[in-house]
Design an enzyme around this catalytic site. Sequence first.
Site, PDB file in Angstrom:
ATOM      1  N   TYR A 147      35.936 -26.881 -12.652  1.00 47.59           N
ATOM      2  CA  TYR A 147      35.470 -27.414 -13.938  1.00 47.59           C
ATOM      3  C   TYR A 147      36.400 -28.482 -14.504  1.00 47.59           C
ATOM      4  CZ  TYR A 147      32.134 -23.529 -14.109  1.00 47.59           C
ATOM      5  OH  TYR A 147      31.123 -22.640 -13.838  1.00 47.59           O
ATOM      6  N   LYS A 207      36.637 -17.302  -1.623  1.00 49.70           N
ATOM      7  CA  LYS A 207      35.848 -17.802  -0.501  1.00 49.70           C
ATOM      8  C   LYS A 207      36.871 -18.316   0.519  1.00 49.70           C
ATOM      9  CE  LYS A 207      31.744 -18.812   1.197  1.00 49.70           C
ATOM     10  NZ  LYS A 207      30.847 -17.772   1.710  1.00 49.70           N
ATOM     11  N   ASP A 239      30.149 -14.302  -2.005  1.00 50.23           N
ATOM     12  CA  ASP A 239      28.730 -14.027  -1.700  1.00 50.23           C
ATOM     13  C   ASP A 239      28.499 -12.527  -1.552  1.00 50.23           C
ATOM     14  OD1 ASP A 239      30.457 -14.398   0.425  1.00 50.23           O
ATOM     15  OD2 ASP A 239      28.994 -15.341   1.745  1.00 50.23           O
ATOM     16  N   ASP A 263      32.356 -17.390 -13.773  1.00 51.01           N
ATOM     17  CA  ASP A 263      31.266 -17.787 -14.659  1.00 51.01           C
ATOM     18  C   ASP A 263      29.968 -17.134 -14.182  1.00 51.01           C
ATOM     19  OD1 ASP A 263      29.702 -19.082 -16.484  1.00 51.01           O
ATOM     20  OD2 ASP A 263      30.063 -21.112 -15.741  1.00 51.01           O
ATOM     21  N   ASP A 267      28.108 -13.251 -15.619  1.00 52.16           N
ATOM     22  CA  ASP A 267      26.738 -13.173 -16.135  1.00 52.16           C
ATOM     23  C   ASP A 267      25.893 -12.203 -15.320  1.00 52.16           C
ATOM     24  OD1 ASP A 267      27.212 -14.876 -18.201  1.00 52.16           O
ATOM     25  OD2 ASP A 267      25.538 -16.228 -17.754  1.00 52.16           O
TER      26      ASP A 267
END
Length: 380
Positions: A147, A207, A239, A263, A267
């Site tokens: 970000y 990852k 994943d 992020d 959620d």
Amino acid sequence: MSSHRLNVAALAGDGIGPEVMREAIRVLRAVEKRFQLSFQITEAPVGWAGIDAAGKALPDATLQLCRESDAILFGSVGLPDRDPTIPKEERPERAALLRIRKEFGLFANLRPVRLPKVLSHACPLRPERQGDGLDILVVRELTGGLYFGQPKKTEEVVEAREGSDSPRRFQRSIDTMVYTTPEIERIARVAFESARLRRRKVTSIDKANVLENGILWREVVTRIGKEFPDVALEHMFVDNGAMQLMLRPTQFDVMLCENLFGDILSDEAAALAGSLGMLPSASLGQTTGDRTFGFYEPAGGTAPDIAGKDLANPIAQILSVALMLRYSFRLEAAAVAVEAAVSQVIESGLRTGDIFNPAETGARKVGTRAMGEAIAAAVG
Ligand code: NAD
């Protein structure tokens, strides 16, 4: 704990903010009485309320108050139907929220997701996947990674074509994922320290099979983990983490994530609790002595559809108070008392509309104020 007063800036904001904040303050006052503490709670406008009061989403006086406080208890800001002509950098979500994050260096975002067994009906998963209820803490790095990394741009590309005089033109967007060792170390410590207050397990998400960042992340987290031999550490690819949250969420205690993965996964985890009205969050900055500067808010927004109607669930805001007591003031017993009061009131059958199921025996629908009063009374 030193004896000076605990200074809290209470910024209710817009929409349901003021009504849920009123109940959170009620509960904080009950904590003050029961534990013989002394809070200096100062309220100030933010968001559209700030624009109305002082022409700015984060008025100078509100920012100054935050600087003089140990913690910020925040409602939420933004009203989608108010003045669409205002420039986006002046809109409350950006001008207040992002500004505060930056100003106070809030690098750690903590989102606990709890689903008590009695609210099993609110969870989208089948009951057999919920065990005895869910209790997960997502710790997300908030100031680094994809970000914020540079370069970050969209550019025109002109590329020669073989056998053709006319070049190929297209656009290319670049985001850069950057993490440094100190950034990973500090967020990892937050995760391990948080795990010590819980079931002592950290699942670090990365990852590492594809990303350089993932390899460094895994190395650093493993090294910091050695400072916490009493906390179990496992690593999981993102994943798989996303899939495991749906298949067997009870395996998780603390999930440690970099910014982008956190992020998304926070959620996904939040959806398991069934209602935004139940989910608090903490964003932590610097620690000085026995205080950590923190920003505490519900995971949801201003809910304009139900604002001002005594319909909002104040629990997310009240549980934000518990997080403030735990992380900014190290008042674990007081934090636990607030969480226990919420559980007790839920167990007793009180429900705001968002968690009410008419088929549930013993459930009683109440408004924002009645829910807050019941929780404050349960704090004692
Ligand atoms: P929202 O979270 O406000 O509402 C989504 C749904 O959840 C609505 O149906 C709402 O009624 C319900 N809900 C949310 N909190 C609830 C509660 N405590 N009790 C019961 N029901 C609740 O999201 P939105 O509608 O997309 O956004 C509304 C405004 O809030 C927008 O302006 C948005 O930018 C802003 N927003 C602010 C923050 C923040 O200040 N941190 C976060 C998210 C959204």
